[in-house]
Write a protein that holds these residues in place. Structure first.
Motif, PDB file in Angstrom:
ATOM      1  N   LYS A  12     -74.867  -9.992 -58.506  1.00 19.08           N
ATOM      2  CA  LYS A  12     -75.663 -11.279 -57.590  1.00 19.08           C
ATOM      3  C   LYS A  12     -77.664 -10.733 -58.440  1.00 19.08           C
ATOM      4  N   LYS A 160     -73.758 -17.927 -58.883  1.00 19.14           N
ATOM      5  CA  LYS A 160     -74.378 -17.215 -56.963  1.00 19.14           C
ATOM      6  C   LYS A 160     -74.990 -19.033 -56.015  1.00 19.14           C
ATOM      7  N   SER A 183     -77.720 -20.506 -48.158  1.00 19.33           N
ATOM      8  CA  SER A 183     -77.132 -21.343 -49.091  1.00 19.33           C
ATOM      9  C   SER A 183     -78.064 -22.545 -49.789  1.00 19.33           C
ATOM     10  N   VAL A 206     -67.617 -17.595 -59.173  1.00 17.87           N
ATOM     11  CA  VAL A 206     -68.467 -17.925 -58.039  1.00 17.87           C
ATOM     12  C   VAL A 206     -69.184 -17.073 -56.770  1.00 17.87           C
ATOM     13  N   ILE A 207     -70.325 -16.610 -56.785  1.00 16.97           N
ATOM     14  CA  ILE A 207     -70.649 -15.456 -55.908  1.00 16.97           C
ATOM     15  C   ILE A 207     -71.743 -15.493 -54.789  1.00 16.97           C
ATOM     16  N   ALA A 208     -71.456 -14.624 -53.684  1.00 17.96           N
ATOM     17  CA  ALA A 208     -72.547 -14.877 -52.852  1.00 17.96           C
ATOM     18  C   ALA A 208     -72.227 -13.204 -51.579  1.00 17.96           C
ATOM     19  N   THR A 211     -68.439 -15.303 -49.766  1.00 18.88           N
ATOM     20  CA  THR A 211     -69.017 -16.967 -50.006  1.00 18.88           C
ATOM     21  C   THR A 211     -67.936 -18.173 -48.839  1.00 18.88           C
ATOM     22  N   TYR A 214     -70.656 -20.147 -47.317  1.00 16.49           N
ATOM     23  CA  TYR A 214     -71.520 -21.293 -48.067  1.00 16.49           C
ATOM     24  C   TYR A 214     -71.510 -22.214 -47.008  1.00 16.49           C
ATOM     25  N   LEU A 224     -67.459 -24.462 -48.767  1.00 17.03           N
ATOM     26  CA  LEU A 224     -66.320 -23.371 -49.920  1.00 17.03           C
ATOM     27  C   LEU A 224     -65.597 -24.769 -50.968  1.00 17.03           C
ATOM     28  N   PHE A 242     -63.688 -17.238 -57.445  1.00 23.54           N
ATOM     29  CA  PHE A 242     -64.807 -16.841 -55.961  1.00 23.54           C
ATOM     30  C   PHE A 242     -64.098 -15.988 -55.921  1.00 23.54           C
ATOM     31  N   SER A 245     -64.758 -13.034 -50.769  1.00 21.95           N
ATOM     32  CA  SER A 245     -64.584 -14.198 -49.583  1.00 21.95           C
ATOM     33  C   SER A 245     -63.443 -13.399 -47.999  1.00 21.95           C
TER      34      SER A 245
END
Length: 457
Positions: A12, A160, A183, A206-208, A211, A214, A224, A242, A245
């Motif tokens: 990130k 992100k 988000s 796909v990252i956070a 996730t 989202y 998501l 992703f 999670s």
């Protein structure tokens, strides 16, 4: 002027660095990889745990040495700056500009102001940093898509989808550094994904921070699944994975999507952190042992060839020998394909830092070693089961002796998982292509040697 970058910490953070590189490039600065050739050096810091903070400070001081030669300006940004801005300004006069996360929208204006002022400070030999506790959450806003220079090569890029975290696990400082989870809109994310595809990117990661959260803050429910479906429709994108999670957010709908959509990797990264209900409660996790075990069983029933990754923390305050042994037994039974472990780090400003029964460092280290030794055996057993299988590999590199191409399967995330060494006995150029291979041998505990069957695309 020439500009050099150092990006520390997570993926990130890397995206923030790539956006900053893009800003400098758009303003016609020359990007260099050697700090000795840089007029400006930018260090994007991590401030998550003690080892990361120490690395960040040491890196800043190391880069400050270049100010005795060519470098004119030293810039620090990222999580460490956000977390300890006032303390850093007092303790590190070597740095010409500190940029907090909440000021990223004014980043270029700050840089221009610094250059106009022609600020130049001679470095000291040593800086004594004193840090103070965070007392309130930062008020960050979600940044919209900006052009960035992808630094991860031709094949994959991180995407992100959210900033910050609202889970407030008692050991974690992320909410105090990056604020609550925010988000991005689906439209904004898709615009960036299409840009990446137009540049030849084949895999989106796909990252956070979590996730599965989202969309809840802006749409009232998790989006998501819908986002992943839309991403899979983009021409040129062949693989999507992703990461991060959380178990309580993994729905039947999400599991079904992974099972049925060929573009989405059959790969779940589920940071469970522990398995003892007592420790999970102290961590303020929103799940329990039974739910975790049921989830893993459900995923494996519906996706027989799934790869499961997790992360665990040992030595959390109050973790007894029985708690740790329970964790070991669970890991034996769960047989995760990939597992990362961390020794608990006492982070100022977090609830866990004030808990009683803090665990001695030697005990943490001992438990960490036992856990990783067990996982190494499990990982090797799982890999041996795959010997003889055929799979598709994305070729990304070549060994120094040119005897092997190096790539990844869809079951392996870059940097954190293993690779496949493909014997090079073909005159065809396989770089940055998908090939079909047969896995013939496990090597280096986590990698494969394979033979080429055919070039796929």
């Amino acid at each position: 002027m020439n500009v050099g970058f150092i990006s520390l910490g997570c993926s990130k953070n890397l995206i923030d660095t790539e956006v900053t590189v893009g800003l400098f490039k758009d303003h016609h600065y020359v990007i260099v990889n050697d700090p000795a050739k840089a007029d400006i050096i930018v260090v994007n810091t991590c401030g998550f745990i003690d080892s990361a903070k120490e690395e960040a400070i040491n890196t800043i001081l190391e880069m400050a040495e270049y100010k005795k030669k060519r470098c004119r300006y030293l810039i620090a940004m990222g999580c460490l700056v956000q977390r300890y801005y006032d303390d850093l300004k007092k303790s590190l006069p070597e740095v010409d500009l500190f940029i907090k996360l909440e000021n990223y929208d004014k980043l270029w204006q700050s840089i221009e102001d610094m250059i106009k002022m022609n600020v130049q400070i001679q470095p000291k030999n040593k800086s004594n940093l004193k840090i103070s506790e965070i007392t309130q959450l930062p008020m960050l806003e979600q940044q919209e898509y900006m052009e960035r220079v992808v630094t991860t090569g031709q094949n994959y890029a991180y995407l992100k989808i959210g900033e910050g975290c609202s889970n407030f696990c008692t050991y974690c400082a992320i909410p105090y550094i990056r604020g609550k989870f925010i988000s991005r809109t689906i439209e904004d994310i898709l615009e960036e994904a299409k840009m990446l595809a137009s540049k030849g990117i084949k895999e989106l990661i796909v990252i956070a921070q979590d996730t599965t959260k989202y969309g809840i803050d802006i749409y009232g429910e998790s989006k998501l699944v819908e986002l992943l479906q839309e991403l899979s429709k983009i021409d040129g994108i062949e693989w999507i994975r992703f990461l991060y999670s959380y178990p309580e957010g993994i729905t039947d709908e999400l599991i079904n999507l992974v099972a049925t959509n060929n573009k989405i990797a059959k790969y779940f990264d589920i940071p469970i952190q522990h398995i003892s209900d007592d420790i999970l409660k102290k961590m303020n996790r929103r799940t329990n042992k039974k739910d975790i075990e049921n989830l893993l069983e459900k995923i494996r029933v519906q996706i027989p060839d799934v790869v499961l990754r997790t992360s665990l923390i040992v030595g959390f305050p109050g973790e007894t020998e029985n708690n740790f042994n329970e964790l070991l037994e669970f890991v034996k039974k769960a047989e995760f394909d990939k597992l990362g472990a961390f020794m608990y780090s006492k982070e100022e400003g977090t609830p866990a830092a004030k808990m009683e029964n803090q665990i001695h460092g030697n005990t943490k280290k001992s438990r960490y070693n036992k856990l990783m030794k067990l996982q190494q055996e499990i990982s090797n057993q799982n890999l041996q089961k795959r010997v003889g299988n055929t799979c598709f590999v994305l070729v990304e590199n070549m060994s120094f002796d040119r005897k092997y191409y190096i790539g990844r399967t869809m079951q392996d995330a870059p940097d954190i998982d293993g690779v496949v060494f493909i014997k090079n006995y073909t005159e065809k150029d396989l770089m940055n292509t998908f090939v079909k291979c047969k896995l013939v041998e496990v090597c280096n505990d986590y990698d494969f040697i394979a033979t080429l069957i055919e070039k796929y695309m």
